[in-house]
Design an enzyme around this catalytic site. Structure first.
Site, PDB file in Angstrom:
ATOM      1  CG  ASP A  87      64.497  54.797  34.036  1.00  0.00           C
ATOM      2  OD1 ASP A  87      63.434  55.019  33.427  1.00  0.00           O
ATOM      3  OD2 ASP A  87      65.616  54.746  33.465  1.00  0.00           O
ATOM      4  CG  LEU A  88      62.036  49.420  31.395  1.00  0.00           C
ATOM      5  CD1 LEU A  88      61.929  48.134  32.207  1.00  0.00           C
ATOM      6  CD2 LEU A  88      60.886  49.493  30.379  1.00  0.00           C
ATOM      7  CG  ASP A  89      63.852  52.097  28.306  1.00  0.00           C
ATOM      8  OD1 ASP A  89      63.853  51.008  27.730  1.00  0.00           O
ATOM      9  OD2 ASP A  89      62.855  52.848  28.358  1.00  0.00           O
TER      10      ASP A  89
ATOM     11  CB  THR B 109      65.917  48.946  26.318  1.00  0.00           C
ATOM     12  OG1 THR B 109      65.696  49.544  27.599  1.00  0.00           O
ATOM     13  CG2 THR B 109      65.286  47.573  26.263  1.00  0.00           C
TER      14      THR B 109
ATOM     15  CE  LYS C  78      71.913  56.720  27.907  1.00  0.00           C
ATOM     16  NZ  LYS C  78      73.152  56.363  28.623  1.00  0.00           N
TER      17      LYS C  78
ATOM     18  CB  SER D  98      59.518  53.572  32.697  1.00  0.00           C
ATOM     19  OG  SER D  98      59.816  53.653  31.328  1.00  0.00           O
ATOM     20  CB  ALA D  99      59.619  58.384  29.909  1.00  0.00           C
TER      21      ALA D  99
ATOM     22  CE  LYS E 291      61.364  59.018  34.303  1.00  0.00           C
ATOM     23  NZ  LYS E 291      62.129  57.766  34.157  1.00  0.00           N
TER      24      LYS E 291
ATOM     25  CD  GLU F  75      65.636  57.983  35.828  1.00  0.00           C
ATOM     26  OE1 GLU F  75      66.524  57.863  34.967  1.00  0.00           O
ATOM     27  OE2 GLU F  75      64.428  57.970  35.552  1.00  0.00           O
ATOM     28  CG  ASP F  76      69.483  55.198  32.455  1.00  0.00           C
ATOM     29  OD1 ASP F  76      68.307  55.536  32.724  1.00  0.00           O
ATOM     30  OD2 ASP F  76      69.871  54.977  31.291  1.00  0.00           O
TER      31      ASP F  76
HETATM   32  C1  G6P Z   1      62.714  55.983  28.328  1.00  0.00           C
HETATM   33  C2  G6P Z   1      63.981  56.052  27.524  1.00  0.00           C
HETATM   34  C3  G6P Z   1      63.885  57.069  26.413  1.00  0.00           C
HETATM   35  C4  G6P Z   1      62.615  56.843  25.599  1.00  0.00           C
HETATM   36  C5  G6P Z   1      61.394  56.935  26.498  1.00  0.00           C
HETATM   37  C6  G6P Z   1      60.101  56.659  25.749  1.00  0.00           C
HETATM   38  O1  G6P Z   1      62.661  57.042  29.189  1.00  0.00           O
HETATM   39  O2  G6P Z   1      65.087  56.361  28.333  1.00  0.00           O
HETATM   40  O3  G6P Z   1      65.027  56.933  25.591  1.00  0.00           O
HETATM   41  O4  G6P Z   1      62.512  57.807  24.572  1.00  0.00           O
HETATM   42  O5  G6P Z   1      61.517  55.975  27.542  1.00  0.00           O
HETATM   43  O6  G6P Z   1      60.081  55.307  25.396  1.00  0.00           O
HETATM   44  P1  G6P Z   1      59.104  54.639  24.355  1.00  0.00           P
HETATM   45  O7  G6P Z   1      59.385  53.179  24.504  1.00  0.00           O
HETATM   46  O8  G6P Z   1      57.706  54.998  24.776  1.00  0.00           O
HETATM   47  O9  G6P Z   1      59.423  55.186  23.018  1.00  0.00           O
HETATM   48 MG    MG Z   2      66.480  55.264  31.723  1.00  0.00          MG
END
Ligand code: G6P
Ligand code: MG
Length: 218
Positions: A9-11, A17, A45, A114-115, A145, A169-170
């Site tokens: 996962d990214l964020d 972030t 999240k 990542s989402a 997710k 994943e966080d």
């Molecule tokens: C991640 C974050 C979420 C965020 C989603 C969409 O999963 O954990 O907090 O809403 O991405 O991100 P974006 O950058 O497309 O708004």
């Molecule tokens: Mg995350």
């Protein structure tokens, strides 16, 4: 040599972030008179932008027009982009690079899962894009997710069976998605929050290379 699919996962896993998403959502909720707590944020999240706004409106008992909805999503993203504009590799979370480099040295396939629709520019900013064999992000999926879609697409992109994939994943939603995909879930964060994960580490500094080696050879 054994090959597993390692999906990050990214964020909140690769970069810090999550705090910027929280701040941008909090400001947005405030602008429409909705109180937004840290506990509620935990539920956002890993959740897509659209789904996040839907949830905030639901918590605040608010209905708005489609037009307003689109405009609020735009506003949130604008503020978020202003927060990440000056990001550099200082915002890579501790020992993420160490783990990525170890996996690369062990010739293990690595994907992002990542989402976020902002994933590529963020990875470029922090100079990590080249470490990934595949990038699967919010532009590639139709289901948020805890649906496993994002991780299943990542497994396919790496050409590795889902049961041979490991997800970092966080978020609660992301851990659930990994579990539903039949992958090994590794929570990065608090044990109490991420108790559904197969393993939990507070961060990558806690993860020994020997643990990763065991994952590769299991
Ligand atoms: C991640 C974050 C979420 C965020 C989603 C969409 O999963 O954990 O907090 O809403 O991405 O991100 P974006 O950058 O497309 O708004
Ligand atoms: Mg995350």
């Amino acid at each position: 040599m054994n090959k597993k699919g390692f999906i990050f996962d990214l964020d909140g896993v690769i970069v810090d972030t999550a705090k910027y998403h929280f701040l941008a959502w909090k400001n947005l909720a405030k602008s429409i008179d909705i109180d937004f707590t840290k506990e509620q944020n935990e539920q956002l999240k890993g959740v897509s932008r659209v789904k996040s706004l839907e949830k905030i409106l639901e918590w605040g008992n608010k209905t708005i027009s489609e037009e307003q909805f689109t405009s609020l999503m735009g506003k949130k993203n604008e503020e978020y982009l202003s927060f990440i504009a000056t990001m550099d590799d200082n915002e890579i979370l501790p020992d993420v690079s160490k783990v990525l480099n170890y996996l690369i040295a062990q010739k293990q396939p690595i994907s992002l899962g990542s989402a976020s629709k902002n994933a590529r520019p963020i990875l470029e900013k922090v100079n990590l894009l080249s470490k990934f064999d595949a990038i699967v992000d919010g532009n590639d999926v139709s289901k948020a997710k805890p649906d496993p879609e994002v991780f299943l697409i990542a497994a396919k992109a790496l050409n590795i069976k889902p049961e041979d994939c490991i997800v970092f994943e966080d978020s609660v939603a992301g851990v659930q998605a990994a579990n539903t995909a039949n992958m090994i879930s590794i929570g990065i964060g608090e044990k109490e929050v991420l108790h559904e994960a197969d393993y939990v580490f507070s961060d990558f500094t806690e993860m020994e290379n020997s643990f990763i080696e065991e994952l590769i050879n299991r």
